[in-house]
Design a protein around this motif. Structure first.
Motif, PDB file in Angstrom:
ATOM      1  N   THR A 261      15.670  10.745 -40.088  1.00 33.22           N
ATOM      2  CA  THR A 261      16.189  11.873 -39.945  1.00 33.22           C
ATOM      3  C   THR A 261      17.977  11.179 -39.135  1.00 33.22           C
ATOM      4  N   VAL A 262      18.313  12.530 -38.961  1.00 30.76           N
ATOM      5  CA  VAL A 262      19.450  12.087 -37.853  1.00 30.76           C
ATOM      6  C   VAL A 262      19.896  13.422 -37.385  1.00 30.76           C
ATOM      7  N   LEU A 263      19.334  13.380 -35.045  1.00 29.41           N
ATOM      8  CA  LEU A 263      19.079  14.275 -34.345  1.00 29.41           C
ATOM      9  C   LEU A 263      20.970  14.789 -34.031  1.00 29.41           C
ATOM     10  N   SER A 264      20.734  16.458 -34.098  1.00 28.43           N
ATOM     11  CA  SER A 264      22.270  17.085 -33.961  1.00 28.43           C
ATOM     12  C   SER A 264      21.714  18.111 -33.155  1.00 28.43           C
ATOM     13  N   TRP A 265      22.845  18.547 -32.561  1.00 25.86           N
ATOM     14  CA  TRP A 265      22.406  19.670 -31.461  1.00 25.86           C
ATOM     15  C   TRP A 265      24.015  20.281 -31.382  1.00 25.86           C
ATOM     16  N   ILE A 266      24.217  21.046 -30.430  1.00 29.19           N
ATOM     17  CA  ILE A 266      25.954  22.110 -30.149  1.00 29.19           C
ATOM     18  C   ILE A 266      25.000  21.822 -29.331  1.00 29.19           C
ATOM     19  N   CYS A 267      26.424  22.121 -28.091  1.00 30.66           N
ATOM     20  CA  CYS A 267      26.252  22.518 -26.568  1.00 30.66           C
ATOM     21  C   CYS A 267      28.036  23.073 -26.166  1.00 30.66           C
ATOM     22  N   ASP A 268      28.218  23.430 -25.636  1.00 29.86           N
ATOM     23  CA  ASP A 268      29.499  24.035 -24.780  1.00 29.86           C
ATOM     24  C   ASP A 268      29.767  23.896 -23.391  1.00 29.86           C
TER      25      ASP A 268
END
Length: 545
Positions: free
Chosen positions: A186-193
């Motif tokens: 798996t590849v880790l991903s996230w969102i952040c502003d």
């Protein structure tokens, strides 16, 4: 003559303003652009009086004066650290009391101010959100609506430096918090502003415990990270720390996910059979060997099929396990027929549903050999072992052993001699039998034993080994004292009974280590039971052949 002067803004409401002897009257400053009415009543002092007509006139229009210069700016001229949400204010008056309008100019340079509002009617103006840390120039042009116009001075102010706000809290996209059966790739991903629009960098922490997460990547500039191949069926904890490069930092929550269970792969196909496929002249007491591996490293079990035809093979043993000492091996419980072709195969199972059937192999057994000698001479060593056997006294009187040796002499046409290894003559005896060695200890006359084996003599040990460990001790002793190690063609066989505590199931274990022949008979409750199982008979027959 005396004159009464009447004056007013209406012919019907004239008021007496003065009584004087001259014919000239100053009404004072009048109002601009206004009609006035007036009359004179002349009196002669003797009672004579004459009222003149009512006259009127209109005053001039008021001459316009330009507005005063705008003043008192807010922010004041040269002010710094001004809010980017500031409102511009000023003061301005008209000397004629005219209502004023304003044209407002703003810019980042005194030479590049632009008209941002025309005809503004108040002394307050909102320029909108300004830029941080920027100098602005502005001026006001006041107009009275009658052609009067006054341009104010150019003022300036500088806005505040941008106050940094920390990034928002990162949110996991993949895997989501608590996810299960996640791919090990798996590849880790996230969102952040960032509320200020700053470019962000990320520090990524991963571990198998929320209290032992390690920094695996610092300053990541994208919102994805490949941790490489993970372990199967393992719970991982991870978090992301977002940084805006201006001191703002926000640590995300700790997320977790569990990887998929390891997909089972079937065992590899069994190979390298021994006897090799198509082998001939194979002993009727063969030991079956093969090689097999499992790609997942699982411990394997084997089902053995055997028959005289490849279409009639039957399951002869199930659940055979690999031995640390002997490897993948199966020991036939019964001898095979002479001059016969046998077919066999191995089915490997990994205990997790994986199963692989090997190819069908074959071999042909040896032809029956004639017995070259009609009599065996056996020496039973009485020089060592349990002290109670010293001199053979107890050995001769012990019923179990005595009955066995008597049976050997009678049924197998053997000659049993009780004596000491010290007087061992290599050429006189066919079989050297050492009874009841203590925990694998071999007699100090091991040089005699070595010479006996080297010259082609057969060695047999009879012992009550209560565990597999004891058997290992015996074999270790033999290797340690070089009784057969390093010779050319030894055949070593270990015989154990069906009631053995470790389930050896009367199987014959064989392997090549040198020139002579070694037999270990183990763990019989009563030595005389040997003749009931016919094992000793098989051993002697094997030796004679």
């Amino acid at each position: 003559m005396t004159y009464d002067i009447y004056f007013g803004r209406s012919p019907y409401n004239l008021k007496k303003r003065a009584s004087q002897r001259t014919n000239r009257y100053d009404p004072g400053e009048l109002e601009y652009d206004t009609t006035y009415y007036w009359k004179v009543v002349a009196r002669d002092g003797k009672g004579g009086e004459t009222e003149g007509p009512i006259w009127s006139f209109r005053t001039e229009r008021k001459p316009n004066r330009a507005p005063n210069k705008p003043k008192s700016p807010d922010p004041y001229d040269g002010k710094t650290n001004v809010s980017i949400y500031t409102t511009l204010e000023w003061e301005c008056e008209d000397p004629d009391g005219d209502e004023l309008e304003y044209d407002i100019y703003i810019g980042k340079s005194v030479w590049d101010m632009k008209l941002v509002k025309r005809g503004h009617t108040t002394t307050r103006y909102d320029p909108g959100v300004l830029e941080y840390d920027t100098t602005y120039y502005w001026k006001i042009v006041a107009k009275d609506g009658r052609g009067g116009k006054t341009e104010g001075p150019i003022w300036s102010f500088r806005t505040e430096k941008k106050s940094n706000r920390a990034p928002e809290e990162p949110k996991a996209l993949n895997p989501y918090d608590g996810a299960k059966d996640v791919s090990v790739y798996t590849v880790l991903s996230w969102i952040c502003d960032d509320p200020d629009g700053d470019e962000l960098e990320y520090d990524i922490y991963i571990g198998k415990s929320r209290w032992d997460m390690k920094l695996v990547k610092r300053g990541r500039t994208t919102t994805t990270y490949d941790p490489g191949e993970l372990e199967y069926d393992t719970t991982y904890y991870w978090k992301v720390v977002a940084k805006d490069g201006r001191g703002g930092k926000t640590e995300g929550p700790v997320w977790r996910f569990t990887t998929e269970k390891k997909p089972n792969r079937a065992p590899n196909e069994p190979w390298a059979p021994n006897p090799y496929d198509g082998a001939k002249d194979v002993s009727i007491y063969p030991t079956l060997n093969w090689k097999c591996e499992d790609p997942d490293g699982d411990e394997l079990e084997y089902d053995i099929y055997m028959g005289k035809s490849k279409w009639s093979m039957k399951l002869v043993e199930s659940g055979v396990k690999s031995s640390i000492f002997f490897g993948n091996v199966y020991f036939l419980p019964e001898k095979l027929e002479y001059d016969t072709t046998y077919y066999w195969k191995v089915v490997a199972r990994d205990g997790r549903g994986g199963e692989t059937e090997g190819p069908i192999w074959s071999f042909k057994t040896e032809e029956m050999k004639k017995i070259k000698r009609s009599k065996l001479v056996i020496l039973v060593d009485t020089s060592h072992g349990n002290a109670k056997f010293a001199g053979g006294t107890l050995l001769k009187s012990y019923k179990g052993y005595k009955k066995t040796f008597d049976w050997m002499e009678k049924e197998l046409n053997c000659e049993v001699i009780y004596g000491s290894i010290k007087n061992l003559n290599s050429s006189k005896y066919d079989l050297l039998l050492i009874a009841d060695p203590q925990s694998g200890y071999i007699t100090s006359e091991r040089n005699k034993i070595r010479e006996f084996v080297k010259s082609g003599g057969n060695l047999m040990l009879i012992a009550k080994f209560r565990s597999y460990l004891k058997i290992n001790q015996i074999l270790y002793s033999l290797v340690k004292y070089d009784i057969f190690l390093g010779l050319d063609r030894n055949v070593v066989r270990i015989i154990v009974p069906k009631n053995n505590a470790h389930n050896f199931s009367s199987k014959v274990i064989g392997y090549q280590v040198g020139k002579g022949k070694l037999v270990v008979v183990s763990d019989f409750d009563i030595f005389s039971n040997l003749r009931n199982t016919e094992l000793l008979g098989k051993i002697i027959s094997w030796l004679r052949e």
